[in-house]
Design an enzyme around this catalytic site. Sequence first.
Site, PDB file in Angstrom:
ATOM      1  N   LYS A  12       0.911  -1.177  -0.218  1.00 15.49           N
ATOM      2  CA  LYS A  12       0.071  -0.142   0.094  1.00 15.49           C
ATOM      3  C   LYS A  12       0.999   1.224  -0.035  1.00 15.49           C
ATOM      4  CE  LYS A  12      -4.216  -1.773   2.482  1.00 15.49           C
ATOM      5  NZ  LYS A  12      -4.848  -1.878   3.668  1.00 15.49           N
ATOM      6  N   ASP A  67      -9.570   1.369   3.963  1.00 16.55           N
ATOM      7  CA  ASP A  67     -10.287   0.105   4.306  1.00 16.55           C
ATOM      8  C   ASP A  67     -10.899  -0.508   3.049  1.00 16.55           C
ATOM      9  OD1 ASP A  67     -10.485  -1.886   6.124  1.00 16.55           O
ATOM     10  OD2 ASP A  67     -12.692  -1.318   6.482  1.00 16.55           O
ATOM     11  N   SER A  68     -10.838  -1.864   2.638  1.00 14.50           N
ATOM     12  CA  SER A  68     -11.345  -2.169   1.704  1.00 14.50           C
ATOM     13  C   SER A  68     -11.616  -3.966   1.702  1.00 14.50           C
ATOM     14  CB  SER A  68      -9.972  -2.415   0.590  1.00 14.50           C
ATOM     15  OG  SER A  68      -9.198  -3.197   1.011  1.00 14.50           O
ATOM     16  N   ARG A 179      -8.748   0.369  -5.577  1.00 12.43           N
ATOM     17  CA  ARG A 179      -7.719   1.240  -4.790  1.00 12.43           C
ATOM     18  C   ARG A 179      -7.081   2.225  -5.606  1.00 12.43           C
ATOM     19  NH1 ARG A 179      -5.062  -2.634  -3.038  1.00 12.43           N
ATOM     20  NH2 ARG A 179      -6.738  -3.221  -1.403  1.00 12.43           N
TER      21      ARG A 179
HETATM   22  P1  IMP Z   1      -7.759  -4.252   4.476  1.00 11.67           P
HETATM   23  O1  IMP Z   1      -7.992  -2.996   3.683  1.00 11.67           O
HETATM   24  O2  IMP Z   1      -6.259  -4.308   4.711  1.00 11.67           O
HETATM   25  O3  IMP Z   1      -8.290  -4.301   6.039  1.00 11.67           O
HETATM   26  O4  IMP Z   1      -7.931  -5.643   3.835  1.00 11.67           O
HETATM   27  C1  IMP Z   1      -9.165  -6.032   3.250  1.00 11.67           C
HETATM   28  C2  IMP Z   1      -9.117  -7.451   2.684  1.00 11.67           C
HETATM   29  O5  IMP Z   1      -9.884  -7.377   1.584  1.00 11.67           O
HETATM   30  C3  IMP Z   1      -7.668  -8.122   2.305  1.00 11.67           C
HETATM   31  O6  IMP Z   1      -7.226  -8.883   3.364  1.00 11.67           O
HETATM   32  C4  IMP Z   1      -8.441  -8.894   1.225  1.00 11.67           C
HETATM   33  O7  IMP Z   1      -8.878 -10.144   1.557  1.00 11.67           O
HETATM   34  C5  IMP Z   1      -9.382  -8.289   0.452  1.00 11.67           C
HETATM   35  N1  IMP Z   1      -9.083  -7.246  -0.495  1.00 11.67           N
HETATM   36  C6  IMP Z   1      -9.058  -6.067  -0.420  1.00 11.67           C
HETATM   37  N2  IMP Z   1      -8.420  -5.502  -1.840  1.00 11.67           N
HETATM   38  C7  IMP Z   1      -8.246  -6.615  -2.532  1.00 11.67           C
HETATM   39  C8  IMP Z   1      -7.630  -6.871  -3.873  1.00 11.67           C
HETATM   40  O8  IMP Z   1      -7.107  -5.613  -4.431  1.00 11.67           O
HETATM   41  N3  IMP Z   1      -7.501  -8.194  -4.132  1.00 11.67           N
HETATM   42  C9  IMP Z   1      -7.911  -9.142  -3.444  1.00 11.67           C
HETATM   43  N4  IMP Z   1      -8.269  -9.053  -2.134  1.00 11.67           N
HETATM   44  C10 IMP Z   1      -8.700  -7.710  -1.736  1.00 11.67           C
END
Ligand code: IMP
Length: 198
Positions: A12, A67-68, A179
Amino acid sequence: MKIVLATRNAGKIKEIKQMLPATEVLTLNDFPALAMPPETGQTFRDNALLKALFIAEKTGLPALADDSGLEADALGGRPGVYSARYAGKDSTDTDNYLKLLREMKGIAMEKRKARFRCVIALAFPDRRAFTFDGVFEGYITLEPRGAKGFGYDPVFLVPEMGKTVAELDLEEKNAISHRARALRKLKDFLESGAWKSP
Ligand code: IMP
């Protein structure tokens, strides 16, 4: 302008630094004693805001947090904010996507619509905050395919390309990902100067 990224995730950090060359970007690695608060929000927006506001308050600098996750229509939007820990607290990416495939067993391809969603929050020490979102639409495959990327990439089909995200190069993914879309909105906002206090 100096901004603190509320993350220690190297991927990131690289992506965001690349996108904001005019900004001096610090990260949580520059503040080793700071621990992030738990992500207790019910939405991506709530979680991004709570992290960005916390870091802006603790550092006295503008802060960015994201957050995603993945939303599958056939599962009413699950795994959503639980994407990273879908198969349990210490689950791996593979555990998580295999659970998703199990839960979607027997569902026909046309009903397997899903999207990745990302919300980025920009917060200031005076508690002003702004959010930017990006979505990436696709379908959950019947079986995993491809070895690149992370998370749910091997089971997320980009219909226009006939490939899963795990079969795309990073540059291809970064041109269309949730993102990248949210980051582009943030970049436009920063360049507009609209964030400056009146
Ligand atoms: P965080 O945003 O770091 O809390 O993580 C969100 C979770 O969503 C990740 O651990 C993945 O499981 C999933 N995720 C978020 N963005 C992606 C992506 O671009 N590819 C695949 N999985 C994603």
